[in-house]
Write an enzyme that holds these catalytic residues in place. Structure first.
Site, PDB file in Angstrom:
ATOM      1  N   CYS A  32       0.978  -1.162  -0.112  1.00  0.00           N
ATOM      2  CA  CYS A  32      -0.018  -0.075   0.022  1.00  0.00           C
ATOM      3  C   CYS A  32       0.843   1.377  -0.093  1.00  0.00           C
ATOM      4  CB  CYS A  32      -0.768  -0.177   1.198  1.00  0.00           C
ATOM      5  SG  CYS A  32      -1.854   1.535   1.577  1.00  0.00           S
ATOM      6  N   CYS A  35      -0.099   3.841   2.757  1.00  0.00           N
ATOM      7  CA  CYS A  35       0.330   3.404   3.971  1.00  0.00           C
ATOM      8  C   CYS A  35       1.718   3.838   4.247  1.00  0.00           C
ATOM      9  CB  CYS A  35       0.201   1.957   4.009  1.00  0.00           C
ATOM     10  SG  CYS A  35      -1.370   1.092   3.957  1.00  0.00           S
TER      11      CYS A  35
END
Length: 108
Positions: A32, A35
């Site tokens: 991700c 993230c």
């Protein structure tokens, strides 16, 4: 000074629901991109609020039980719990100021 605690499904109940302090749960994934942008803010929150708030991070892919229990549909995701009650929920990238405001609303 506190640091972020890495947890798994096996530790979720103990670290989150049985905590004396409010707990910020950060759900993330290695693949991700957003993230990676949020992680430094999570570390800052743990250092700044460590005396009043426990901060844990949980990788979603190997931990489906906690992800399901917290109804996480996308990452990054944040859940703020106190006494087993969900106080705040956020999904998607969030900046440090937004994160600070989210926490300040419940700690001050």
């Amino acid at each position: 000074m506190s640091s972020v605690i890495k947890i798994t499904d096996a530790l979720f109940e103990q670290e989150v629901f049985n905590s004396e302090q409010p707990v910020l749960v950060y759900f993330w994934a290695s693949w991700c991109g957003p993230c990676r942008l949020v992680s430094p803010s999570i570390d800052w929150i743990a250092e700044t609020y460590g005396d009043r708030l426990k901060v844990v991070k949980l990788e979603v892919d190997p931990n489906p039980d906690a992800r399901s229990k917290c109804k996480v549909e996308g990452v990054p995701a944040i859940r703020l719990f106190k006494d087993k009650e969900l106080l705040e929920s956020s999904e998607g990238a969030i900046n440090k100021q937004q994160l600070k405001t989210l926490i300040d609303n419940h700690l001050n």
